[in-house]
Design an enzyme around this catalytic site. Structure first.
Site, PDB file in Angstrom:
ATOM      1  N   GLY A 121     -40.591  24.465 -34.627  1.00  0.00           N
ATOM      2  CA  GLY A 121     -39.902  24.562 -35.910  1.00  0.00           C
ATOM      3  C   GLY A 121     -39.153  23.285 -36.242  1.00  0.00           C
ATOM      4  N   LYS A 126     -20.107  27.804 -42.621  1.00  0.00           N
ATOM      5  CA  LYS A 126     -20.318  26.371 -42.372  1.00  0.00           C
ATOM      6  C   LYS A 126     -19.212  25.559 -43.050  1.00  0.00           C
ATOM      7  CE  LYS A 126     -22.886  23.190 -40.476  1.00  0.00           C
ATOM      8  NZ  LYS A 126     -24.333  23.083 -40.681  1.00  0.00           N
ATOM      9  N   ASN A 167     -31.076  30.899 -29.726  1.00  0.00           N
ATOM     10  CA  ASN A 167     -29.890  31.709 -29.999  1.00  0.00           C
ATOM     11  C   ASN A 167     -30.301  33.048 -30.600  1.00  0.00           C
ATOM     12  OD1 ASN A 167     -27.258  30.777 -29.331  1.00  0.00           O
ATOM     13  ND2 ASN A 167     -27.601  28.996 -30.657  1.00  0.00           N
ATOM     14  N   LEU A 204     -31.741  35.463 -38.720  1.00  0.00           N
ATOM     15  CA  LEU A 204     -32.031  36.539 -39.663  1.00  0.00           C
ATOM     16  C   LEU A 204     -33.295  36.298 -40.469  1.00  0.00           C
ATOM     17  CD1 LEU A 204     -28.380  37.027 -40.974  1.00  0.00           C
ATOM     18  CD2 LEU A 204     -29.533  38.267 -39.139  1.00  0.00           C
ATOM     19  N   GLY A 205     -33.775  35.058 -40.494  1.00  0.00           N
ATOM     20  CA  GLY A 205     -35.010  34.757 -41.192  1.00  0.00           C
ATOM     21  C   GLY A 205     -34.836  34.592 -42.689  1.00  0.00           C
ATOM     22  N   GLU A 240     -29.034  23.428 -45.278  1.00  0.00           N
ATOM     23  CA  GLU A 240     -28.821  24.430 -44.231  1.00  0.00           C
ATOM     24  C   GLU A 240     -29.833  25.555 -44.363  1.00  0.00           C
ATOM     25  OE1 GLU A 240     -26.340  25.385 -40.906  1.00  0.00           O
ATOM     26  OE2 GLU A 240     -26.262  23.663 -42.245  1.00  0.00           O
TER      27      GLU A 240
END
Length: 755
Positions: free
Chosen positions: A197, A94, A287, A79-80, A137
């Site tokens: 990344g 999570k 993904n 989603l950025g 995260e």
């Protein structure tokens, strides 16, 4: 991979209490004395002890089992940069995984640091007294490298950025085994990395730690190969700049041994793999769509070992294989950090586990036999052995590299890990997998209920079978449109019993069966117009393999047609209702909970025999049967205890192959140490898992109390003893519960077909 609708995802997060996590007390709070101990004045004593000796914080508080999942929301999933507030559902998710796979408690913290890394660092560092570990995260690169590095310097608890190291560790384990299978040495492998990344950089660095020669690593970003002739490379990319004349990803792959994809879906075309060396290793991990689809990669290079991040293909690189066990091991020795040695230990543990014989419980969970090879280079996420291998390896490495603060008894710790999560984690997923292997046709009499339609959509998406919906065709289609329920064309059928050409034939057959039991032709036709009777006759005639019903009907309205039309299986004396309780320490089977109101001793033995056989044959559990009462082996005389004792005697005589004991009180049946100490003559060899109640009232009350007060998931009611699969739903049950029953019904139909 099952398709998810927007509505389904939103409904999941709003059902019951909003969100996915909650805080629950671990000590009794039922009296004024309890409150005084929990808070003032009793709480002062542990506070004073911690003030004198800070290490005692882990003795008197939950800190040693509490992890913070922290983000600034700058790089959330696919989603950025959506910001900290919008990232909260992901962080809660999570937390759920931490709890599910390692029994670690989590507070999720979404920090609005205004994209100021130093402000973020200061905030997180100030939280050290609260937590035993920090899981960073979804923080964007390159800031994530700086943030983690600075926090590790400042904090004396584990700090771990899972986006960097999780994928590195899991894919590193896969690399170890891929190299083994293809006869390569790590120092000789030529690797092309698609992506630059956080994950790509961390994986590349970790592979070097494993033994890969850094000169053999070539990284590509969106502009092509990262080479020494490029301008404006930041410090991180400069680390991977190579002197080469190759400029594109396709050129880089020519002569390469391995592709590591951590970029975007569809980037790699099949022809780009042609120039790779013999037995190429292709890890396409983007993904939700990999750089090249699994099937295309295998078709282009049949000699390839292929891994993706998807659950619907072999060799899934899933971070849940890593972070739960890594934190579990680090927390349990009070590690001050997660070192490179600990990460390497986790990777080697996973690689070693994949080479071991796969136990039957894992094969059953996925309904597939696994053995070390090209299609199985890393363990499956629902393999309960993962925590048993990773956590001890990490804890041992922490001790060996000097960051552990307490002693480590490896044999005792491994035994603790074996009992940490219980045996019920993968139960329902196992039945879904089994259902997918041999899909069946199920009929749903309540086809006009939106929950049934949603469950059928999941049934189709999960490839468990083909649903037949009974009801008015126009109403069902209108409801599907209104509720935005999109069922795959051709994958389902809608039937209106009122107009179906089989109606008269079904009615005639029903009349012939029931004509000496008060049924005339007119009545037979009348009842056969009812969806529950029509659907049951479809199963009897072989037009469907099983039936799922009850969300709108009362229990008798569902079971009556089944008994009148289908009847009992050969050799069965009666039907029984069972609930499967998914307790943390294992599966528990409760009966009778729904059918037999009151039973004599012989009937109670019949019920126990049915449930024990179901536990063994359907659920692959060795039954240990406890016949329950208010008495222990006649300690309190009465009609109920006498009946239960006689039922135990009957069943023991009838089925000497079963482990049966009674009469027993429930706590004695479940506490085997107490049972063995007080009654050393017991025939059970462990805690009971099949609990037979003296009557329906006791069974029904017990399962509902445990489900509600004990927060134990229940699956049922499972109807036992029928000649063909009939599943009864609880009225107003959830969509998830319907899907569970669908999976069980398909599996029952498979077993009937094989009998």
């Amino acid at each position: 991979m099952a398709k998810l609708t927007r509505k389904e995802a939103l409904d999941y997060h709003t059902q019951g209490r909003p969100g996915k996590i909650a805080v629950v007390p671990t000590k009794p709070l039922t009296s004024q004395r309890d409150l005084s101990l929990a808070y003032s004045p009793g709480v002062a004593e542990p506070c004073l002890e911690i003030a004198k000796d800070p290490s005692k914080v882990n003795l008197y508080t939950a800190r040693a089992n509490l992890v913070a999942v922290i983000t600034d929301g700058t790089a959330v999933l696919g989603l950025g940069d959506i910001g900290p507030l919008a990232s909260k559902p992901v962080m809660e998710g999570k937390g759920v995984l931490f709890k599910k796979f390692a029994d670690i408690d989590v507070f999720d913290l979404e920090i609005d640091a205004k994209k100021d890394p130093d402000a973020f660092i200061a905030c997180v560092a100030a939280l050290e007294p609260t937590f035993g570990g920090i899981n960073l995260e979804d923080i964007g690169a390159p800031e994530c490298f700086y943030i983690e590095q600075e926090l590790k310097k400042r904090m004396k608890i584990p700090v771990f950025h899972d986006d960097q190291h999780g994928t590195a560790i899991i894919s590193g384990a896969a690399l170890l085994n891929a190299a083994e299978l293809t006869g390569r040495k790590l120092e000789d492998i030529k690797i092309v990395v698609s992506g630059a990344g956080a994950s790509a950089v961390s994986c590349s660095r970790f592979y070097v730690s494993l033994g890969v020669n850094p000169k053999n690593l070539m990284m590509c970003d969106s502009k092509g190969v990262i080479h020494t002739g490029r301008d404006n490379l930041d410090a991180t990319k400069q680390e991977f700049a190579r002197e080469t004349d190759k400029r594109t990803l396709a050129e880089a792959l020519d002569g390469a041994d391995m592709l590591l994809g951590l970029s975007v879906g569809g980037l790699v075309k099949p022809e780009m793999l042609a120039g790779m060396n013999k037995d190429p290793i292709v890890f396409a991990l983007a993904n939700p769509e990999p750089e090249i689809p699994y099937e295309e990669a295998r078709k282009a290079r049949p000699d390839a070992i292929v891994a993706t991040g998807r659950s619907d293909h072999d060799n899934q690189v899933n971070n849940v294989l890593g972070f739960p066990g890594i934190f579990r091991g680090a927390l349990d020795v009070h590690a001050t950090s997660i070192t490179e040695e600990m990460k390497l230990a986790a990777a080697h543990a996973l690689a070693d586990l994949a080479r071991k014989d796969v136990p039957e419980i894992v094969s059953r969970a996925y309904n597939e036999d696994f053995s070390f090879g090209r299609n199985y280079i890393i363990p499956k996420p629902f393999d309960p052995r993962v925590i048993q291998w990773v956590a001890p390896a990490v804890a041992k490495a922490a001790v060996e590299c000097g960051v552990a603060q307490i002693p480590f008894d490896e044999p005792a710790y491994r035994e603790r890990m074996r009992t940490l999560l219980g045996g019920s984690t993968a139960v329902m997923r196992r039945f879904t997998r089994r259902a997918q292997k041999q899909p069946k046709t199920l009929v749903f009499p309540e086809g006009e209920d939106p929950r049934i339609l949603e469950a059928c959509r999941i049934m189709i998406d999960e490839r468990m079978g083909r649903p037949i919906l009974l009801g008015d065709v126009d109403k069902i289609r209108e409801l599907m449109s209104k509720q935005d329920i999109d069922l795959e064309d051709g994958a389902y059928e809608i039937i209106n019993p009122q107009t179906d050409p089989r109606l008269q034939d079904y009615a005639t057959q029903f009349y012939e069966r029931r004509q000496r039991k008060g049924v005339d032709p007119h009545f037979a036709l009348t009842v056969m117009r009812r969806n529950n009777f029509f659907g049951t006759m479809m199963v009897e005639r072989g037009d469907a393999d099983g039936l799922v019903s009850g969300i709108q009907y009362s229990y008798p309205e569902t079971i009556r047609p089944a008994l009148q039309i289908i009847g009992l299986a050969p050799g069965i004396r009666r039907v029984a209702g069972m609930y499967l309780m998914l307790h943390k320490r294992g599966l528990l089977f409760f009966a009778d909970t729904t059918v037999n109101l009151d039973t004599n001793a012989e009937q109670l033995a019949d019920v126990a025999e049915l449930v024990a056989d179901s536990a063994k044959n359907t659920f692959d559990v060795t039954p240990r049967v406890a016949m329950l009462s208010y008495s222990n082996f006649g300690s309190a005389k009465g009609d109920t205890s006498d009946k239960v004792a006689l039922a135990t005697k009957i069943l023991t005589s009838r089925r000497p192959d079963l482990k049966v004991e009674g009469d027993l009180q429930a706590n004695v049946a479940l506490d085997y140490n107490l049972q063995k100490h007080s009654y050393p003559f017991t025939r059970l060899d462990g805690p009971a898992n099949v609990l037979i109640f003296p009557n329906l009232e006791a069974g029904n009350v017990a399962y509902k109390l445990i489900r509600e007060l004990g927060d134990v998931p229940a699956v049922g009611p499972v109807l036992l003893g029928m000649a063909k699969p009939i599943s009864v739903l609880e009225r107003d049950c959830s969509i998830d519960a319907i899907v569970h029953m669908v999976a069980l019904t398909v599996v029952q139909a498979q077993m009937k077909a094989q009998a």
